[in-house]
Design a protein around this motif. Structure first.
Motif: not given
Length: 248
Positions: A196-214
């Motif tokens: 579960v926690a590995a998914g948190w880091l994946s999501m956070r890094r994706w958010l940092d890289a894609n802040p304007d994604d729908e």
């Protein structure tokens, strides 16, 4: 036919898409005493780690079926990297409708018992591809302790085809379906954390890289929800394990 995009983002860094750690997956493969050249069908195979590593370590051949195109691409890359691309194949399709053209030694469904509408239905689906002397591998949830109503609603309120039982009742259910449980490998709290926690880091890094994604608002909400959901409900109450079954 494909997986939702948010699921692919969350699981992007995973190799095993359930709480069993790679070492436990290897333990299970060794414990089953798989014959060289044995055949395996993995329904809802995810990134194919079971098939790829068991082909390398035990000489099996196999087929994996999944609807996730990104996961299947990762599975094929993994097979090539381990030098087993000639022994395993991956099919894009609905695992809930897939029956092997030739019966196999082992049919696996590790953590996707909803494909048959629940555990009994999934076992019946898997039986259609199993040799009479073969095994089924069913990855399934169970209650570690008696849960409060809030835990049941939080974990399964929106899911269909999941019937979570305490561990003794889970084993009894397999008996009622006509099977002996001949091996069992269970996840623990560490395994849940790593999954579960590995998914948190994946999501956070994706958010940092894609802040304007729908999709960003949905991923942000999932990241916040998942942290509390895991520590409040999943980690203390929910068990998970793989049951190896042989027909009585």
């Amino acid at each position: 036919m494909d997986l939702p995009r948010h699921f692919v983002i969350r699981e992007s860094s995973h190799r095993v898409l359930n709480p069993i750690e790679p070492a436990q997956l290897a333990t299970l493969g060794a414990a089953l005493r798989l014959p060289v050249g044995g055949t395996v069908l993995d329904l809802a195979c995810g990134k194919g780690e079971l098939l790829c590593t068991w082909a390398r370590d035990h000489g099996i051949t196999g087929t994996g079926v999944d609807i996730g195109t990104a996961f299947l691409a990762d599975a094929r890359e993994r097979a090539a990297g381990l030098g087993v691309a000639d022994r395993v194949a991956f099919v894009h399709g609905d695992a809930g409708e897939y029956v092997a053209a030739e019966l196999v030694d082992v049919v696996a469904c590790i953590g996707a018992t909803w494909i048959g509408g629940g555990t009994p239905g999934t076992v019946r689906l898997m039986e259609r591809s199993r040799k009479p002397s073969g095994m089924l591998l069913v990855g399934d949830v169970f209650w570690r302790v008696d849960p409060p109503r809030e835990a049941v609603d939080a974990l399964f309120g929106d899911l269909r085809g999941v019937d979570c039982l305490p561990l003794p009742e889970s084993v009894e259910r397999f008996h009622a379906l006509g099977y002996d449980v001949v091996e069992f490998v269970a996840a623990d709290e560490r395994g849940w954390d790593r999954y579960v926690a590995a998914g948190w880091l994946s999501m956070r890094r994706w958010l940092d890289a894609n802040p304007d994604d729908e999709l960003a608002p949905e991923i942000r909400a999932e990241l916040t929800r998942s942290q509390l959901h895991h520590v409040r409900w999943q980690r203390p109450y929910l068990g998970w394990g793989t049951f190896a079954l042989m027909r009585r």
